[in-house]
Design an enzyme around this catalytic site. Sequence first.
Site, PDB file in Angstrom:
ATOM      1  N   GLN B 128      63.234   3.638  41.513  1.00  0.00           N
ATOM      2  CA  GLN B 128      62.227   2.337  40.758  1.00  0.00           C
ATOM      3  C   GLN B 128      63.668   1.464  39.724  1.00  0.00           C
ATOM      4  OE1 GLN B 128      60.020   3.884  37.834  1.00  0.00           O
ATOM      5  NE2 GLN B 128      58.633   1.762  37.609  1.00  0.00           N
ATOM      6  N   GLY B 129      63.354   0.141  40.385  1.00  0.00           N
ATOM      7  CA  GLY B 129      64.989   0.591  39.131  1.00  0.00           C
ATOM      8  C   GLY B 129      64.227  -1.039  37.949  1.00  0.00           C
ATOM      9  N   TYR B 130      63.354  -0.240  36.958  1.00  0.00           N
ATOM     10  CA  TYR B 130      62.345  -1.603  36.338  1.00  0.00           C
ATOM     11  C   TYR B 130      63.175  -0.856  34.546  1.00  0.00           C
ATOM     12  CZ  TYR B 130      58.510  -1.186  38.648  1.00  0.00           C
ATOM     13  OH  TYR B 130      57.664  -1.597  40.095  1.00  0.00           O
ATOM     14  N   SER B 131      63.586  -0.008  34.446  1.00  0.00           N
ATOM     15  CA  SER B 131      64.460   0.139  32.989  1.00  0.00           C
ATOM     16  C   SER B 131      65.661  -0.244  32.719  1.00  0.00           C
ATOM     17  CB  SER B 131      64.230   1.541  32.238  1.00  0.00           C
ATOM     18  OG  SER B 131      62.827   2.465  32.629  1.00  0.00           O
ATOM     19  N   SER B 163      64.893   7.585  38.612  1.00  0.00           N
ATOM     20  CA  SER B 163      64.656   8.564  38.855  1.00  0.00           C
ATOM     21  C   SER B 163      64.960   8.922  40.400  1.00  0.00           C
ATOM     22  CB  SER B 163      63.022   9.083  38.890  1.00  0.00           C
ATOM     23  OG  SER B 163      63.258   9.599  37.451  1.00  0.00           O
ATOM     24  N   GLU B 246      43.814   5.778  44.493  1.00  0.00           N
ATOM     25  CA  GLU B 246      44.586   6.292  45.829  1.00  0.00           C
ATOM     26  C   GLU B 246      44.914   7.820  44.172  1.00  0.00           C
ATOM     27  OE1 GLU B 246      46.972   3.883  47.190  1.00  0.00           O
ATOM     28  OE2 GLU B 246      48.072   5.516  47.839  1.00  0.00           O
ATOM     29  N   GLU B 374      53.178   6.914  23.438  1.00  0.00           N
ATOM     30  CA  GLU B 374      53.030   5.896  22.823  1.00  0.00           C
ATOM     31  C   GLU B 374      51.599   4.642  23.181  1.00  0.00           C
ATOM     32  OE1 GLU B 374      55.918   7.722  21.867  1.00  0.00           O
ATOM     33  OE2 GLU B 374      54.457   8.528  20.098  1.00  0.00           O
TER      34      GLU B 374
END
Lengths: 370, 396
Positions: B128-131, B163, B246, B374
């Site tokens: 996953q390439g979001y951040s 990750s 799920e 948070e």
Amino acid sequence: MSASPSEEQEQLRRLVHDFLQDRSPVADARRLAESGADGDRAVWTQMAEQLRLQALVVPEEHGGDGYGPAELGIVLEQMGGVLLVSPYFATVAMAAQTLIASGDETAMRRWLPGIADGATTATLALAEDSGAWDAGLVRTQARSSGDAWLLTGSKSFVVHGHTADLVLVVARTPDGVGVFAVEADAPGLTRAPMDVLDPTRPLATVQLDETPATRVGTGDASGWLASVTDLVLAASAAEQVGGAAACLAMAVDYAKVREQFGRPIGSFQAIKHKCSTMLLQVECGRSAAYAAGAAVATPGPEASTAAAVAKAYCSQAFTHVAKECLQIHGGVGFTWEHDAHLYLRRAKSSELLFGSPASHRARLAELVGI
Amino acid sequence: MPVQQGLGETAVETDEEFRARLRAFFADHHPGRPPRDPAERLVWTKAWLATLFDHGYAGPAWPRAHGGMELPFARQVIYHEEFAAARVPGPLGTGLNIAAPTIITYGSDEQQRRWLAPMLRGDVVWAQGYSEPGAGSDLPSLRTTAKRSGDEYVVNGQKVWTSHGQSADILFALVRTGTQESRQKGISYLVIDAHAPGVDIRPLQDLTGGHLFAEVFLDDVRVPVADRIGEENGGWKLARTSLGHERAAGSMNQAALYRRVLTELEELARERGLLADALVRDRLADFEIRVRIMRYNAQRIIADILLRGEPGAASSVSRLLIAEFEQDLHEFAVDMLGPQGLLGKGSPLAVQRSRWLQGFLRTRASTIGTGTREIQLNTVAEQVLGLPYDPSMPPR
Ligand SMILES: Cc1cc2nc3c(=O)[nH]c(=O)nc-3n(C[C@H](O)[C@H](O)[C@H](O)COP(=O)(O)OP(=O)(O)OC[C@H]3O[C@@H](n4cnc5c(N)ncnc54)[C@H](O)[C@@H]3O)c2cc1C
């Protein structure tokens, strides 16, 4: 029951909720507590006649509706939400469940119909001066004299004990611990309310001086009394979840309307995080209380474990949530007029009655073999 | 009720028969203990996932068309319970949990055919390439750009904390196709070949000393427009696709896992003669309470879905409970072991190969990854409790 209420149980919840919001909102708890009354007779009668709540867990053959601890939990959750001032918990959750657990047909036939139809209020007197909920520490003596038993000793922290028509007293006999039924007009019985933190839940001392009593069950009662304790703990946990949920709702409502710095305080993270954490505790408590309600229907180790988990968790959750609710209300929360302290009183009182969270953790450790 | 055929299921299989069939499968094909070497472990895990898939035991919730089992919800729960009990490895990469539901919901038929089955079989690892370095909690401020050039996008930028980045074959990424000011309205969802020219993946050492994640540099990477999921500039909505049910079915799995970890910790305390200490007992009992509530929560969420079709409020808080639990548990274990708890696995005096200390370090991520504590508390406050938005935050 399943881990989540069935449609029928949901209906029960709504019924009790609507009734209590209408007939006994928390303002009434304040009024009754301040007047020192132990409940509203009219509400009691309506609960019995229209809703049949006192009949809930009483077996059908004794004039009841034969539901179990899960349904009782649903009712108590609602009662906890409005801090209902009423001998309901003492009569149904404590005394009726004790009579049923005793398996004593004669005793059940004699007292359960009156409980079911609202004619009789009752309670269970186990703790003595130390307040410990532990049958092993009971010192009150029962002596047999002919057909009857005579009780001598003193009980403390008896829930609604000063007004109950029937007091089930745990006492020591030559053959172990026994449970004895003492009627309100028995000679040698003196009772007085104690000066306690929570005026919505009066506690009493009960003195017994050669007081005639009827034995409930035979032989040593410590075995089935342990299962009564589990039932009472599960009931108390459910009631505490209701109180905690009410505190959360109150806090959230206030946080939406109270403005400071030109915006609702609920838009500030410090308040949001408090509220979300309160929700976490309320929902986890609810899961634990439902699980306990299901588990205690069958006596045994799983019942004891689930009841200890629920009581320990819900007690801490309710006290924490009640404190946060007060905090979120700021100065107004500290006033006598605001309901926050009534919930805090009930929370702390419920936390320490029937054993503190730490004592239940210790018991749990025993139970699971830690 | 329609009869379910195929995948070895008999027409009238009961829940108990289904359970028995899973047990038999896990018993026959159990891969044993994983190799310690990361590269060997990757190959080993892939082989296991292929075995699962080839026997029709992968993807309990997935459509059959993509190689899944398409189980009714109650059976998914059983599946996860047995999975947890069998102690077999779970999915690889973050694709199955995050990208797959998005593709199933929004992907074209062609994309679904091309991507889903190989992902489920473990042939292709998705990350996953979001951040980004400047866009964590504030993901809508991301800066990796994708400029249209014919039927390709040219992608430039940097992703971080990815990750499984080192073992990834594919990155599912959020990229900016609109202006910076358009924030989440200018974001698209792209599927990027991790082996394409211009993709540079560098393992990042994390605080455990391992390499859980990587940073990804994208330098003029060409991505076919056909590999965009959903509309151009419509990627934000896709990224919000949740697993919902799920995840609820799998929640039992987590409860079972932590039940086991706690039992092992209790065992350790007993072996070391620490159970006589009232404080130790009190803390262990507190964990016992929380791990049981984890299970009760899961039961309640599952029952709610079965009875009412909705998971209810317990589902919004159970992740918070678990995160706090696993952090407290591992820290307590380290405290309980005293100075010995501080030893790394290189030390001969280390207790249980330092697993508790590793856990103490590793679980720091529980309240950071996939949204910090948070941010989650904010979300619960706003979406479950209905508290007002923070006006200093951008509109959503
Ligand atoms: C082990 C691990 C694996 C990860 N895997 C992936 C992955 O595979 N793919 C991927 O894309 N990302 C991944 N991430 C990244 C993760 O999603 C981000 O770390 C996370 O969203 C937080 O962003 P940040 O690190 O930039 O912290 P920041 O957003 O800078 O936050 C720093 C601190 O400020 C607080 N904060 C920030 N904004 C607010 C606010 N509005 N209100 C209150 N507090 C605030 C945060 O809660 C935090 O405490 C992973 C992270 C970890 C730790």
